[in-house]
Design an enzyme around this catalytic site. Structure first.
Site, PDB file in Angstrom:
ATOM      1  N   ARG A   1      -6.573  -2.230   6.071  1.00  0.00           N
ATOM      2  CA  ARG A   1      -6.318  -3.673   6.067  1.00  0.00           C
ATOM      3  C   ARG A   1      -4.862  -3.964   6.418  1.00  0.00           C
ATOM      4  O   ARG A   1      -3.984  -3.121   6.275  1.00  0.00           O
ATOM      5  CB  ARG A   1      -6.626  -4.298   4.704  1.00  0.00           C
ATOM      6  CG  ARG A   1      -5.756  -3.811   3.539  1.00  0.00           C
ATOM      7  CD  ARG A   1      -4.564  -4.707   3.204  1.00  0.00           C
ATOM      8  NE  ARG A   1      -3.687  -4.107   2.203  1.00  0.00           N
ATOM      9  CZ  ARG A   1      -2.636  -3.382   2.499  1.00  0.00           C
ATOM     10  NH1 ARG A   1      -2.317  -3.129   3.728  1.00  0.00           N
ATOM     11  NH2 ARG A   1      -1.878  -2.880   1.542  1.00  0.00           N
TER      12      ARG A   1
ATOM     13  N   HIS B   1       2.197  -8.339  -3.594  1.00  0.00           N
ATOM     14  CA  HIS B   1       2.465  -8.073  -5.015  1.00  0.00           C
ATOM     15  C   HIS B   1       2.018  -9.257  -5.887  1.00  0.00           C
ATOM     16  O   HIS B   1       2.594  -9.511  -6.938  1.00  0.00           O
ATOM     17  CB  HIS B   1       3.950  -7.729  -5.236  1.00  0.00           C
ATOM     18  CG  HIS B   1       4.305  -6.384  -4.673  1.00  0.00           C
ATOM     19  ND1 HIS B   1       4.104  -5.213  -5.358  1.00  0.00           N
ATOM     20  CD2 HIS B   1       4.805  -6.033  -3.464  1.00  0.00           C
ATOM     21  CE1 HIS B   1       4.488  -4.186  -4.593  1.00  0.00           C
ATOM     22  NE2 HIS B   1       4.909  -4.648  -3.445  1.00  0.00           N
TER      23      HIS B   1
ATOM     24  N   ASP C   1      -1.562  -9.600  -6.258  1.00  0.00           N
ATOM     25  CA  ASP C   1      -2.939  -9.300  -6.717  1.00  0.00           C
ATOM     26  C   ASP C   1      -2.969  -8.874  -8.182  1.00  0.00           C
ATOM     27  O   ASP C   1      -3.827  -9.313  -8.945  1.00  0.00           O
ATOM     28  CB  ASP C   1      -3.668  -8.297  -5.799  1.00  0.00           C
ATOM     29  CG  ASP C   1      -3.001  -6.942  -5.613  1.00  0.00           C
ATOM     30  OD1 ASP C   1      -1.848  -6.758  -6.083  1.00  0.00           O
ATOM     31  OD2 ASP C   1      -3.636  -6.052  -5.000  1.00  0.00           O
TER      32      ASP C   1
ATOM     33  N   GLY D   1      -0.480   6.828   4.645  1.00  0.00           N
ATOM     34  CA  GLY D   1       0.758   6.392   4.001  1.00  0.00           C
ATOM     35  C   GLY D   1       1.508   5.345   4.802  1.00  0.00           C
ATOM     36  O   GLY D   1       2.691   5.122   4.577  1.00  0.00           O
TER      37      GLY D   1
ATOM     38  N   GLY E   1       0.931   2.092   4.860  1.00  0.00           N
ATOM     39  CA  GLY E   1       0.858   0.743   4.301  1.00  0.00           C
ATOM     40  C   GLY E   1      -0.312  -0.058   4.845  1.00  0.00           C
ATOM     41  O   GLY E   1      -0.364  -1.279   4.690  1.00  0.00           O
TER      42      GLY E   1
ATOM     43  N   ASP F   1      -6.780  -4.179  -1.757  1.00  0.00           N
ATOM     44  CA  ASP F   1      -7.095  -3.258  -0.660  1.00  0.00           C
ATOM     45  C   ASP F   1      -8.569  -2.862  -0.670  1.00  0.00           C
ATOM     46  O   ASP F   1      -9.237  -2.839   0.371  1.00  0.00           O
ATOM     47  CB  ASP F   1      -6.212  -2.003  -0.756  1.00  0.00           C
ATOM     48  CG  ASP F   1      -4.730  -2.347  -0.702  1.00  0.00           C
ATOM     49  OD1 ASP F   1      -4.399  -3.518  -0.430  1.00  0.00           O
ATOM     50  OD2 ASP F   1      -3.904  -1.450  -0.948  1.00  0.00           O
TER      51      ASP F   1
ATOM     52  N   TYR G   1       6.414   0.979  -7.777  1.00  0.00           N
ATOM     53  CA  TYR G   1       5.268   0.069  -7.880  1.00  0.00           C
ATOM     54  C   TYR G   1       4.918  -0.199  -9.345  1.00  0.00           C
ATOM     55  O   TYR G   1       4.865  -1.364  -9.768  1.00  0.00           O
ATOM     56  CB  TYR G   1       4.081   0.625  -7.088  1.00  0.00           C
ATOM     57  CG  TYR G   1       2.916  -0.316  -6.981  1.00  0.00           C
ATOM     58  CD1 TYR G   1       2.766  -1.164  -5.899  1.00  0.00           C
ATOM     59  CD2 TYR G   1       1.944  -0.374  -7.992  1.00  0.00           C
ATOM     60  CE1 TYR G   1       1.679  -2.037  -5.806  1.00  0.00           C
ATOM     61  CE2 TYR G   1       0.867  -1.234  -7.908  1.00  0.00           C
ATOM     62  CZ  TYR G   1       0.739  -2.063  -6.808  1.00  0.00           C
ATOM     63  OH  TYR G   1      -0.334  -2.934  -6.731  1.00  0.00           O
TER      64      TYR G   1
HETATM   65  C1  GAF Z   1      -0.483  -1.901  -2.504  1.00  0.00           C
HETATM   66  C2  GAF Z   1      -1.502  -2.061  -3.629  1.00  0.00           C
HETATM   67  F1  GAF Z   1      -2.468  -1.099  -3.519  1.00  0.00           F
HETATM   68  C3  GAF Z   1      -2.139  -3.445  -3.580  1.00  0.00           C
HETATM   69  O1  GAF Z   1      -2.987  -3.618  -4.677  1.00  0.00           O
HETATM   70  C4  GAF Z   1      -1.065  -4.540  -3.566  1.00  0.00           C
HETATM   71  O2  GAF Z   1      -0.479  -4.680  -4.835  1.00  0.00           O
HETATM   72  C5  GAF Z   1      -0.021  -4.244  -2.503  1.00  0.00           C
HETATM   73  O3  GAF Z   1       0.504  -2.928  -2.603  1.00  0.00           O
HETATM   74  C6  GAF Z   1       1.140  -5.209  -2.570  1.00  0.00           C
HETATM   75  O4  GAF Z   1       0.723  -6.505  -2.271  1.00  0.00           O
HETATM   76  O5  GAF Z   1      -1.116  -1.951  -1.258  1.00  0.00           O
END
Ligand code: GAF
Length: 392
Positions: A37, A44, A46, A136, A138, A186, A236
């Site tokens: 996707r 950040h 979700d 990896g 993104g 995701d 994260y």
């Molecule tokens: C990563 C996480 F897996 C997603 O859930 C989301 O938080 C994203 O970072 C940031 O928007 O892809």
């Protein structure tokens, strides 16, 4: 670069079938595909119960394979960049002998999904994995592997077909077997993606509204910085904790329930860094719903402006960008015909996403590469459907 092939016709399937025959002899009986996707805006948010606006890619992961009678699961990966060994074998899980994570890392995503699968019991099987989602990078190579695995298992031992539960099971797999406390974006978009549409996902209710994105005069350009900074793993969860801390200090369960006015009024009670993290999230949730409306209205100028605000907020308040991503965004914004550009995904490397006039795509790629200190990879892709079974 880069027209991306349609999954049904994608060379991945042929290559995966060939690799299956070479590894196991005989032909694979089932095949499943799930997309990566790109998130257009809503970063950040979700895991703060907020909104996101991703689209599924035409890039994805394929699993081909067949059930066996011996209770053993054997999997080979051909995905570029997967850690060694590329072949694993383990017994199908039972109640008394569940699976657990280990090495190689790529197999943890598959094992996690098998362990959290909602149908079953999962029989022994042989399978080959092939992927064209950069690992990896993104673009959710992990979610695409998880959802492809789940979709593959649905052919061997069907579950009840509940799609939201499927996305949640894949998220659980990532939490428990990859140690990544990700949100739901995701896995959700990889399951639910809709051709020619982005999805505005409410990560609290898990309702999703398709937003049309098929204007032929418009292009979505993904630029891979081809860097990944080592911070990702630890930063994260640290951001997640800071968001929870901010919400708790304001007497709320999540930042979704905090308005910017409330946040500003409470600024003095919060640690400055925590305040800035929260300011990103509260602002980003609002930007995302505004951006979805702008897209519906065909107002690409507003959409682009919100993308740039999002990037600046991720860089300055949420501190998840890096010099390479900042460079790529700055270069994109210098090109005539670019509406907006931003980092996409978790950050600290990976990709940017740029919304631009389709006829500007060639010169944008040239200009960005000229200005970028590293080597970029470009993808122009249309929104795709979510996971599917591929006919063999
Ligand atoms: C990563 C996480 F897996 C997603 O859930 C989301 O938080 C994203 O970072 C940031 O928007 O892809």
């Amino acid at each position: 670069m880069a027209a991306v092939p349609e999954p049904g016709r994608c060379p991945l399937l042929g290559a995966a079938r060939g690799a299956y025959e070479a590894a196991f002899g005989g032909a694979a009986a089932v095949a499943a595909w799930a997309p990566g996707r790109v998130n257009l805006i809503g970063e950040h948010t979700d895991y703060n119960d907020g909104f996101v606006l991703p689209m599924a890619l035409q890039l994805g992961t394929v699993l081909v394979g067949s059930a066996t009678q011996d209770g053993t699961i054997s999997i080979v990966t051909t995905a570029p960049g997967a850690d060694e060994p590329h072949r694993v074998q383990f017994p199908a899980p039972t109640q008394s002998l569940p699976l657990s994570p280990g090495r190689p890392n790529w197999a943890n995503y598959v094992k996690g999904v098998i362990q959290h699968y909602r149908g079953g019991p999962v029989p022994g099987f042989n399978a080959v994995i092939a992927s064209d989602v950069p690992l990896g990078g993104g673009l959710s190579s992990s979610a695409s592997l998880e959802v492809a695995t789940y979709t593959f298992l649905q052919q061997l031992c069907p579950d009840d077909g509940d799609l939201v539960a499927k996305a949640l099971a894949c998220q659980q797999a990532e939490h428990t077997f990859a140690g990544m406390p990700c949100g739901i974006m995701d896995q959700f978009i990889s399951v639910m993606g809709k051709e020619n549409h982005a999805l505005l996902i409410d990560c609290r209710s898990l309702d999703a509204v398709p937003v049309p994105l098929h204007d032929a005069s418009l292009a979505v350009l993904i630029t891979n910085s081809n860097v990944r900074h080592a911070l990702t793993g630890s930063e994260y969860p640290a951001r997640r904790r800071q968001c929870q801390e901010a919400a708790a200090a304001l007497g709320r369960t999540t930042l979704r329930d905090v308005t910017m006015a409330e946040l500003e009024a409470s600024r003095s009670q919060l640690d400055e860094e925590v305040y800035r993290r929260a300011r990103h999230v509260v602002g980003e949730i609002e930007r995302t719903t505004r951006a979805a409306q702008a897209l519906r209205d065909g107002d690409y100028v507003t959409f682009g402006m919100l993308m740039v605000e999002s990037h600046n907020s991720l860089r300055d308040d949420f501190a998840v960008s890096c010099p390479e991503l900042d460079q790529l965004v700055a270069a994109a914004l210098e090109v005539d015909g670019v509406y907006g550009s931003r980092m996409t995904g978790g950050g600290f490397g990976g990709c940017t996403v740029t919304l631009l006039v389709a006829e500007a795509a060639e010169r944008a790629q040239q200009h960005i590469q000229e200005k970028y200190s590293g080597t970029a990879t470009f993808y122009i892709t249309r929104p795709s459907d979510g996971a599917k079974v591929l006919p063999l």
